[in-house]
Design a protein around this motif. Structure first.
Motif, PDB file in Angstrom:
ATOM      1  N   ARG A 649      -0.248 -20.403 -32.588  1.00  0.00           N
ATOM      2  CA  ARG A 649      -0.332 -19.142 -31.852  1.00  0.00           C
ATOM      3  C   ARG A 649      -1.721 -18.957 -31.253  1.00  0.00           C
ATOM      4  NH1 ARG A 649       2.603 -16.773 -28.596  1.00  0.00           N
ATOM      5  NH2 ARG A 649       2.169 -14.563 -28.326  1.00  0.00           N
ATOM      6  N   SER A 650      -2.762 -19.333 -31.972  1.00  0.00           N
ATOM      7  CA  SER A 650      -4.131 -19.213 -31.455  1.00  0.00           C
ATOM      8  C   SER A 650      -4.315 -20.085 -30.219  1.00  0.00           C
ATOM      9  CB  SER A 650      -5.132 -19.616 -32.551  1.00  0.00           C
ATOM     10  OG  SER A 650      -5.004 -18.774 -33.675  1.00  0.00           O
ATOM     11  N   ALA A 651      -3.789 -21.316 -30.281  1.00  0.00           N
ATOM     12  CA  ALA A 651      -3.887 -22.196 -29.117  1.00  0.00           C
ATOM     13  C   ALA A 651      -3.155 -21.597 -27.917  1.00  0.00           C
ATOM     14  CB  ALA A 651      -3.332 -23.574 -29.466  1.00  0.00           C
ATOM     15  N   ARG A 652      -2.029 -21.011 -28.159  1.00  0.00           N
ATOM     16  CA  ARG A 652      -1.254 -20.440 -27.054  1.00  0.00           C
ATOM     17  C   ARG A 652      -1.978 -19.241 -26.427  1.00  0.00           C
ATOM     18  NH1 ARG A 652       3.929 -19.608 -25.149  1.00  0.00           N
ATOM     19  NH2 ARG A 652       3.611 -18.552 -23.144  1.00  0.00           N
ATOM     20  N   LEU A 653      -2.566 -18.383 -27.254  1.00  0.00           N
ATOM     21  CA  LEU A 653      -3.301 -17.239 -26.714  1.00  0.00           C
ATOM     22  C   LEU A 653      -4.491 -17.686 -25.893  1.00  0.00           C
ATOM     23  CD1 LEU A 653      -3.206 -14.834 -29.818  1.00  0.00           C
ATOM     24  CD2 LEU A 653      -1.821 -14.713 -27.743  1.00  0.00           C
ATOM     25  N   LEU A 654      -5.170 -18.739 -26.344  1.00  0.00           N
ATOM     26  CA  LEU A 654      -6.297 -19.267 -25.571  1.00  0.00           C
ATOM     27  C   LEU A 654      -5.819 -19.856 -24.249  1.00  0.00           C
ATOM     28  CD1 LEU A 654      -8.312 -21.006 -28.423  1.00  0.00           C
ATOM     29  CD2 LEU A 654      -9.059 -19.029 -27.095  1.00  0.00           C
ATOM     30  N   LEU A 655      -4.692 -20.556 -24.290  1.00  0.00           N
ATOM     31  CA  LEU A 655      -4.161 -21.136 -23.067  1.00  0.00           C
ATOM     32  C   LEU A 655      -3.759 -20.057 -22.076  1.00  0.00           C
ATOM     33  CD1 LEU A 655      -3.192 -23.696 -21.555  1.00  0.00           C
ATOM     34  CD2 LEU A 655      -0.982 -23.406 -22.700  1.00  0.00           C
ATOM     35  N   ASP A 656      -3.115 -19.004 -22.540  1.00  0.00           N
ATOM     36  CA  ASP A 656      -2.698 -17.926 -21.643  1.00  0.00           C
ATOM     37  C   ASP A 656      -3.883 -17.210 -21.026  1.00  0.00           C
ATOM     38  OD1 ASP A 656      -0.082 -18.518 -22.170  1.00  0.00           O
ATOM     39  OD2 ASP A 656       0.244 -16.897 -23.601  1.00  0.00           O
ATOM     40  N   ASP A 657      -4.980 -17.095 -21.764  1.00  0.00           N
ATOM     41  CA  ASP A 657      -6.166 -16.415 -21.242  1.00  0.00           C
ATOM     42  C   ASP A 657      -7.026 -17.308 -20.364  1.00  0.00           C
ATOM     43  OD1 ASP A 657      -5.442 -14.123 -22.446  1.00  0.00           O
ATOM     44  OD2 ASP A 657      -6.994 -14.115 -23.998  1.00  0.00           O
ATOM     45  N   GLY A 658      -6.635 -18.561 -20.202  1.00  0.00           N
ATOM     46  CA  GLY A 658      -7.428 -19.468 -19.385  1.00  0.00           C
ATOM     47  C   GLY A 658      -8.660 -19.994 -20.074  1.00  0.00           C
ATOM     48  N   ARG A 659      -8.741 -19.853 -21.376  1.00  0.00           N
ATOM     49  CA  ARG A 659      -9.906 -20.324 -22.139  1.00  0.00           C
ATOM     50  C   ARG A 659      -9.680 -21.698 -22.755  1.00  0.00           C
ATOM     51  NH1 ARG A 659     -11.513 -14.852 -25.548  1.00  0.00           N
ATOM     52  NH2 ARG A 659     -11.664 -13.445 -23.751  1.00  0.00           N
ATOM     53  N   LEU A 660      -8.483 -22.224 -22.600  1.00  0.00           N
ATOM     54  CA  LEU A 660      -8.174 -23.536 -23.159  1.00  0.00           C
ATOM     55  C   LEU A 660      -7.573 -24.382 -22.043  1.00  0.00           C
ATOM     56  CD1 LEU A 660      -8.034 -25.174 -25.863  1.00  0.00           C
ATOM     57  CD2 LEU A 660      -5.644 -24.436 -26.006  1.00  0.00           C
ATOM     58  N   PRO A 661      -8.254 -25.484 -21.656  1.00  0.00           N
ATOM     59  CA  PRO A 661      -7.688 -26.342 -20.604  1.00  0.00           C
ATOM     60  C   PRO A 661      -6.343 -26.907 -21.040  1.00  0.00           C
ATOM     61  CG  PRO A 661     -10.007 -26.861 -21.015  1.00  0.00           C
ATOM     62  CD  PRO A 661      -9.583 -25.945 -22.110  1.00  0.00           C
ATOM     63  N   GLU A 662      -5.533 -27.218 -20.051  1.00  0.00           N
ATOM     64  CA  GLU A 662      -4.212 -27.746 -20.370  1.00  0.00           C
ATOM     65  C   GLU A 662      -4.308 -29.074 -21.109  1.00  0.00           C
ATOM     66  OE1 GLU A 662      -1.815 -27.937 -16.891  1.00  0.00           O
ATOM     67  OE2 GLU A 662      -1.868 -25.767 -16.523  1.00  0.00           O
ATOM     68  N   ASP A 663      -5.286 -29.894 -20.744  1.00  0.00           N
ATOM     69  CA  ASP A 663      -5.445 -31.171 -21.440  1.00  0.00           C
ATOM     70  C   ASP A 663      -5.784 -30.953 -22.903  1.00  0.00           C
ATOM     71  OD1 ASP A 663      -4.894 -32.485 -19.118  1.00  0.00           O
ATOM     72  OD2 ASP A 663      -7.002 -32.833 -18.585  1.00  0.00           O
ATOM     73  N   GLU A 664      -6.616 -29.943 -23.188  1.00  0.00           N
ATOM     74  CA  GLU A 664      -6.980 -29.661 -24.575  1.00  0.00           C
ATOM     75  C   GLU A 664      -5.787 -29.109 -25.340  1.00  0.00           C
ATOM     76  OE1 GLU A 664      -9.406 -29.318 -27.988  1.00  0.00           O
ATOM     77  OE2 GLU A 664      -9.496 -30.511 -26.135  1.00  0.00           O
ATOM     78  N   ALA A 665      -4.950 -28.286 -24.684  1.00  0.00           N
ATOM     79  CA  ALA A 665      -3.744 -27.786 -25.338  1.00  0.00           C
ATOM     80  C   ALA A 665      -2.806 -28.928 -25.677  1.00  0.00           C
ATOM     81  CB  ALA A 665      -3.044 -26.767 -24.439  1.00  0.00           C
ATOM     82  N   ALA A 666      -2.682 -29.901 -24.753  1.00  0.00           N
ATOM     83  CA  ALA A 666      -1.839 -31.055 -25.039  1.00  0.00           C
ATOM     84  C   ALA A 666      -2.407 -31.878 -26.185  1.00  0.00           C
ATOM     85  CB  ALA A 666      -1.695 -31.906 -23.785  1.00  0.00           C
TER      86      ALA A 666
END
Length: 811
Positions: A649-666
């Motif tokens: 959930r933390s990773a998803r919230l960061l991704l939605d806010d634009g604070r986590l690059p898509e490559d890092e989420a993957a």
């Protein structure tokens, strides 16, 4: 030719004693019979089954502004929640008797047990108990309060109407009563029906005694004492008594005053007050608690108001209602329904088509055999949506008078039917309505409940669901201990709740209520309590529960121009403490604890997004709180000791806010779904990342790289572990929209290419074009500018700048 004297109705015979008019409460046939009997007998006094405290209020029944259904409301002065109602409809025999007495200038008195005694035995608010209008009395409702503490344990309780119906060969007491009383035409002898009914009840009392209703013995003793007193004053033959038919034999029994007083000795008492309040047909249709136990008050009201051709008039009403709902009902439907109802009545041996026959005919002719339209007919006509009215001269507690004034000034009239109310808080009248409704909710007067609005979701909009119920008058009387006006009472109660509250979340919710209700005098007390509780509470879960209410309060404070500086400081302090304490609080949680903490994570994330980006210390830059929260989420997403659902959930919230690059989420997903991760932990990570109604399905649809990682992991789960993770996965993906699930299934069936992002410039990929059409993409920008405002672009560079602004808004 006969003379007028020979056609006149017979008078009440001299020397026969009082005229006992035994009735069924709220019966239109009984009401018409009482009217005819009083016209023929012309008594000098009328006695009615009811609380004697109502004698001082009975004159209000003659006020033209008094419109039934209404009720006498009695409540204990020291405990307003201990209350009882005596409802009266237009077709109630008691109401008819009162109006007759007032019209003929004849004294009218209530002779039942005083409310000061009956309330002493009434516990709580009457819900589920036998109250004066509970409909549980043997005469069909409106009979007294339970005075015997052991009465509920008694097994022997008869229903006299059911016994008489069975003796007459009926299996339905309601149908028997309608046939012999409600549908009975005019009699040459207006006293004959009461004599016959009294004789039948006498036989039942002789056979069954009190019939298991021992409480009635005390009530009847009091009624006999009142009857003796009135007979001495006006004479034996000039007094009419209107009461439940069950009581007639007992009132005519020869007893001594000494014996009756002995039954009343030692009765408990409470100080009580009484007034008139409006009532509703819906409440008359209730069988327990406050209701009077009538299945069809609207139908009964129709029978009373339309004694001639009632079936034809009823079918016309039904046709009019269905036409209002755009149903194609013609005059031919009405004619055919009337014929069918009368035929059914003849086949069933009934003197007149009753509610059963008319309903069967309506279903067959007007509803094409469907029961769906009948629900509307029952609610609007058979039961009805009538709300009575009471004049302002009726006694009322000061709080009720202030509420009535507020309702009039805000043009917000109480209504029996539930309705939606949309408010625009930028308008003075709507803002006043909102304040009043919020204040009433704080006082426990649930006239309105907030609902999801159909229009804008902005902070200047509110939607309410309103419905006025008669028991709200009791709630107003209870709330009267806090103050004489709605504002003062709500303020006093808010201050009291703030002092007594023990949970931090309770105080924050109270602060939000105070802001919505604009209780400025209560806010200092609430804020002090909030600061004290926040300083002492170290539980991160409690802090997380408290923060959302504070964030919403700050948001509404901006709309309502309320000073929320102190509230902002407390909210910022809570957010900082959550940022410090959340990472260690998320370690080593079990499945239930992790699920609860995930909910806290979502609520805190939303709340921090609502908090203003203003520094709360001179050396702290603006927006630092949002940055610290982002650091907390990154820490939670990368820490192995944190449960998978929270990491995902933390990773998803960061991704939605634009604070986590898509490559890092993957990369994080690849680590969470690696072969070395237990399948249950990996499934929990997936639930946190793409579960719920957070758009996780669309994320997988548009990023096939993530979908490939999930697909690869799932196909590699060992068979022995697959059944363990399947329920969790089904719960995760079942929350998606059907279209999203279908698209995911098609993508999985096609198979993402090795987990890599497909080249959408290539042709042949279903669902995608051969490349990005920048012209079509730019065409949406003018619409976005129109929606969110902003200057028109000057050149391409301006377009790019504006695109960045729009992207920020979208995020």
């Amino acid at each position: 030719m006969t003379s007028p004297a020979e056609n006149a109705a017979p008078a009440w015979p001299a020397g026969s004693g009082p005229l006992f008019l035994g009735v069924r409460h709220h019966g239109p046939g009984s009401a018409r019979a009482v009217q005819a009997a009083l016209d023929a007998a012309s008594p000098l006094a009328v006695l009615i089954e009811g609380p004697p405290e109502g004698d001082a209020l009975v004159s209000l029944a003659g006020d033209p502004r008094m419109r039934p259904p209404v009720a006498l409301l009695a409540h204990a002065v020291d405990d307003p929640g201990r209350a009882a109602f005596w409802p009266l409809a237009e077709f109630s025999p008691e109401w008819v008797a009162i109006r007759w007495a007032l019209a003929h200038d004849v004294p009218v008195r209530f002779i039942d047990l005083p409310a000061t005694h009956s309330l002493a035995y009434t516990e709580g608010d009457g819900e589920g108990d036998e109250t004066p209008d509970g409909g549980t009395g043997p005469d069909g409702g409106g009979a007294g309060t339970d005075l015997d503490p052991d009465a509920r344990a008694e097994a022997l309780r008869i229903d006299p109407l059911a016994v008489l119906a069975e003796a007459a060969g009926y299996d339905d007491a309601e149908r028997w009563w309608e046939d012999v009383v409600e549908h009975r035409g005019a009699d040459d002898d207006p006293f004959a029906p009461f004599a016959a009914l009294g004789e039948a009840m006498g036989a039942l009392r002789e056979e069954y005694g009190d019939g298991g209703h021992r409480r009635d013995l005390v009530r009847e003793a009091y009624m006999r004492l009142q009857l003796r007193s009135t007979r001495k004053e006006f004479g034996d033959d000039r007094v009419a008594v209107v009461c439940g038919a069950w009581h007639v034999p007992a009132l005519g029994t020869r007893t001594t005053a000494t014996a009756d007083r002995a039954l009343l000795k030692g009765l408990p008492k409470v100080k009580s007050e009484m007034t008139w309040v409006p009532w509703t047909h819906h409440r008359l249709a209730r069988h327990s608690g406050y209701g009077a136990g009538i299945d069809s008050p609207g139908w009964y009201g129709h029978l009373f108001g339309a004694p001639d051709r009632p079936v034809e008039r009823w079918m016309t009403k039904v046709a009019g209602l269905l036409r209002e709902e755009d149903q194609p009902i013609s005059s031919a439907h009405v004619i055919e329904a009337v014929r069918l109802a009368e035929t059914l009545a003849a086949m069933r041996g009934r003197p007149l088509a009753g509610l059963t026959e008319t309903t069967d005919a309506i279903r067959a002719v007007m509803c094409d055999g469907s029961d769906v339209p009948l629900a509307l007919i029952r609610d609007r006509l058979i039961v009805g949506d009538v709300l009575g009215e009471v004049p302002d001269s009726a006694p009322a507690v000061p709080l009720q008078r202030d509420l009535t004034r507020s309702q009039r000034s805000l043009r917000l009239k109480p209504e029996a039917l539930e309705r939606e109310l949309d408010l625009d808080l930028r308008k003075e009248t709507d803002a006043g309505r909102s304040r009043m409704l919020h204040r009433l909710r704080l006082l426990g007067i649930g006239w309105g409940e907030p609902s999801a609005g159909r229009g804008s979701t902005g902070t200047f909009r509110e939607s309410w669901r309103l419905r006025w119920e008669p028991e709200l008058y009791v709630r107003v009387a209870e709330a009267g201990v806090w103050g004489t006006t709605v504002l003062s009472a709500a303020t006093a109660k808010a201050e009291s709740r703030a002092v007594s509250a023990t949970a931090l979340s309770d105080v924050t919710a109270l602060a939000e209520q105070c802001l919505l209700a604009e209780l400025t005098d209560a806010l200092p007390v609430v804020m002090k309590a909030l600061a004290d509780r926040a300083a002492l509470d170290a539980d991160v879960g409690h802090l997380a529960q408290a923060l959302p209410a504070l964030a919403r309060s700050l948001r509404y404070g901006d709309v309502r121009s309320t000073d929320t500086a102190a509230l902002g400081e407390v909210a910022a302090g809570l957010a900082e403490r959550i940022c410090v304490g959340l990472p260690p609080a998320c370690a080593a949680l079990d499945a239930d604890g992790a699920a609860e903490m995930r909910g806290h994570l979502d609520s805190v994330h939303t709340a921090i997004g609502l908090l203003p980006d203003t520094p709360d210390a001179p050396d702290r830059p603006a927006g630092d709180l949002a940055g610290r929260w982002g650091a907390v989420l990154r820490k939670l997403a990368a820490r192995d000791t944190v449960p998978g659902v929270i990491r995902g959930r933390s990773a998803r919230l960061l991704l939605d806010d634009g604070r986590l690059p898509e490559d890092e989420a993957a990369r994080l997903m690849g680590l969470a779904l690696s072969p070395g991760t237990p399948p249950a932990d990996a499934a929990a990570w997936i639930e946190g990342f793409v579960g719920g109604a957070s758009g996780g399905g669309m994320l997988l649809v548009h990023d096939e790289r993530l979908l490939a990682l999930v697909d690869t992991w799932l196909t590699g789960v060992p068979a022995g572990s697959f059944t363990d993770v399947l329920p969790l996965l089904r719960r995760t993906f079942s929350a998606y929209e059907p279209g999203v699930r279908r698209t995911l299934g098609e993508l999985v069936r096609r198979g993402p290419a090795g987990g890599a992002r497909p080249d959408r410039s290539e042709a042949g990929i279903p669902g995608f074009g051969t490349g990005i059409d920048e012209t079509r993409a730019d065409a949406v920008l003018p619409v976005l500018r129109l929606l969110i405002g902003g200057p028109a672009p000057v050149g391409r560079a301006d377009d790019n700048d504006n695109d960045n602004d729009l992207a920020g808004v979208a995020r």
